[in-house]
Scaffold this active site. Structure first.
Site, PDB file in Angstrom:
ATOM      1  N   HIS A 168       0.833  -1.201   0.000  1.00  0.00           N
ATOM      2  CA  HIS A 168       0.000   0.000   0.000  1.00  0.00           C
ATOM      3  C   HIS A 168       0.871   1.256   0.000  1.00  0.00           C
ATOM      4  CE1 HIS A 168      -3.850   2.106   1.369  1.00  0.00           C
ATOM      5  NE2 HIS A 168      -2.924   3.027   1.575  1.00  0.00           N
ATOM      6  N   GLU A 169       1.841   1.299   0.908  1.00  0.00           N
ATOM      7  CA  GLU A 169       2.665   2.506   1.023  1.00  0.00           C
ATOM      8  C   GLU A 169       3.632   2.649  -0.146  1.00  0.00           C
ATOM      9  OE1 GLU A 169       1.579   4.550   3.058  1.00  0.00           O
ATOM     10  OE2 GLU A 169       0.359   3.179   4.270  1.00  0.00           O
ATOM     11  N   HIS A 226       2.003   4.553  -2.872  1.00  0.00           N
ATOM     12  CA  HIS A 226       2.091   6.006  -2.659  1.00  0.00           C
ATOM     13  C   HIS A 226       3.483   6.511  -3.045  1.00  0.00           C
ATOM     14  CE1 HIS A 226      -1.783   6.152  -0.869  1.00  0.00           C
ATOM     15  NE2 HIS A 226      -1.465   5.653   0.319  1.00  0.00           N
TER      16      HIS A 226
END
Lengths: 102, 234
Positions: free
Chosen positions: B113-114, B117
Site C-alpha cells: 500500500h505505502e 504512494h
C-alpha cells in the site's frame, strides 16, 4: 524472441479463462473477463516463430498499442515527472519540521 | 472559542508522533527491548524479498530512478490508534507502525500500500498537501492494487458482497484514509473521491492489471520482468 514468450502467453490465456479469474473479474467489474487478446497473441507468436512476416509482427505490435491505449483512456489527475524527486536519495535530517516541503 | 475558525491542518502527522522524535534512540538496545522494532524489521525484510507485490513495486521504482533502500526509505515506529502505516513525502519515507502490525500478511499488504504512494510520488508531481484530488487518487490506487480489497480480506472483515464489491471497498477505504489524515467533511471527501474514481481505479501502473491475489501478482511480476526485453524487440 517470440519463442520465449509462447509459454508465457499460453499461461496468461489459461489464467484469464480460469474459474478463479472469472470470479475476480465479476467481483471487481461485474462482468466476465475478455481473454480473446491473449489467445490471439499466443497464436500470433506461434505463427511468427514458424513464419516471420510483417503482418504477424504488426498484429503483435497493434495488440500492445491497444493494451497501452486502454490504460490511457482517462484524463490523468496529475502530471508525470520527467525526473525523479530531487530529495529522494538525500540523507535524512534529524529534527526536520513535518510540514516543511523540499 | 470562535466556532468558525477552521481547524489547523496537521496533515495526519498527529498519528505518527515519532516522526520528529522517538521515545528511544534509533538503533538502541532500549528500542529493541521495549518496542516491536526488531520484529517489524524482520517482517519488512521478508516482505521485500518474498512478496510479488512488493518486488514488482521495488523494481518499478528502481526503473523510475527511485531505488528503495530499506534503511533510508522505511521506518518502523510506534503510531497512534489503529493506523498501520503512512508515506511521509517530506522525508521520502514509508512509516510502518510496529505496534499495530503483528502478522506477516498484514505487513505485506501495508508495505505494498505505502509503496504505491511512494511510486506515485516518484513518477508524478503529486501535491500531497494541497491537492485533495491527488491524495484521493493515490488512496484509490493503493486500496485497489495492494490487495486491501481482495475478496478474502473483505470476508474476514465480515463485508460480504459480490458484484463490483471490490469497487465499493476501494471507495470506502480511500474515503477512510482521507478522513484520517485531513480535516475535511465526509461530504467533501466523498465528492473528491467520486470526481477522480474512474481515472484512478483504472490506473493500474505498474502492475498492468488489478492483482486480486498472489497468483495474479506473480503473473504481473513476470510480465514486468519480461516487458523490457519483449517489447523492445517488438
Amino acid at each position: 524472441i517470440c519463442l520465449s514468450q509462447i509459454p508465457f502467453l499460453k499461461s496468461e490465456f489459461r489464467h484469464c479463462k480460469s474459474l478463479w479469474n472469472r470470479f475476480h473479474n465479476y467481483y471487481a467489474h461485474g462482468t466476465s473477463p475478455s481473454c480473446g487478446q491473449w489467445k490471439e497473441d499466443y497464436y500470433s507468436c506461434r505463427e511468427w516463430e514458424k513464419n516471420p512476416c510483417p503482418e504477424t509482427k504488426e498484429s503483435l505490435q497493434q495488440s500492445e498499442r491497444n493494451r497501452e491505449a486502454e490504460q490511457r483512456k482517462f484524463t490523468p489527475v496529475w502530471d508525470l515527472r520527467r525526473d525523479p524527486p530531487r530529495d529522494w536519495h538525500m540523507p535524512l535530517h534529524q529534527g526536520k519540521s513535518p510540514d516543511s516541503q523540499s | 472559542m470562535d466556532q468558525n475558525k477552521p481547524q489547523e491542518e496537521d496533515y495526519g502527522y498527529n498519528l505518527f508522533p515519532e516522526r520528529n522524535s522517538g521515545k528511544f534512540q534509533k538503533g538502541s538496545i532500549a528500542e529493541s527491548l521495549f518496542t516491536f522494532n526488531h520484529k517489524c524489521q524482520v517482517m519488512l525484510q521478508f516482505a521485500m524479498e518474498t512478496s510479488p507485490y512488493a518486488k514488482l513495486l521495488l523494481g518499478a521504482m528502481k526503473s523510475s530512478g527511485c531505488a528503495v533502500y530499506k534503511d533510508r526509505h522505511f521506518s518502523c515506529e510506534d503510531c497512534d490508534g489503529t493506523v498501520s502505516g503512512g508515506f511521509d513525502a517530506t522525508s521520502s519515507q514509508i512509516v510502518l507502525c510496529q505496534n499495530n502490525i503483528h502478522q506477516q500478511s498484514h505487513m505485506n499488504r501495508v508495505v505494498t500500500h505505502e509503496l504505491i504512494h511512494a511510486f506515485d510520488h516518484c513518477r508524478a508531481h503529486v501535491d500531497w498537501f494541497n491537492n485533495f484530488k491527488h491524495l484521493a487518487c493515490s488512496e484509490i490506487r493503493a486500496a485497489n492494487l495492494s490487495g486491501d480489497c481482495s475478496f478474502h480480506n473483505e470476508v474476514s472483515r465480515f463485508n460480504f458482497g459480490l458484484k463490483k464489491h471490490h469497487q465499493e471497498c476501494v471507495r470506502g477505504r480511500a474515503l477512510r484514509s482521507i478522513l484520517a489524515v485531513r480535516k475535511v467533511s465526509r461530504e467533501e471527501a466523498e465528492k473528491v473521491v467520486d470526481e477522480v474514481f474512474d481515472t484512478c481505479f483504472n490506473d493500474h501502473a505498474p502492475f498492468g492489471r488489478i492483482p486480486h491475489d498472489k497468483k495474479d501478482a506473480n503473473f504481473a511480476y513476470r510480465d514486468f520482468e519480461n516487458r523490457d526485453r519483449y517489447y523492445a524487440n517488438l
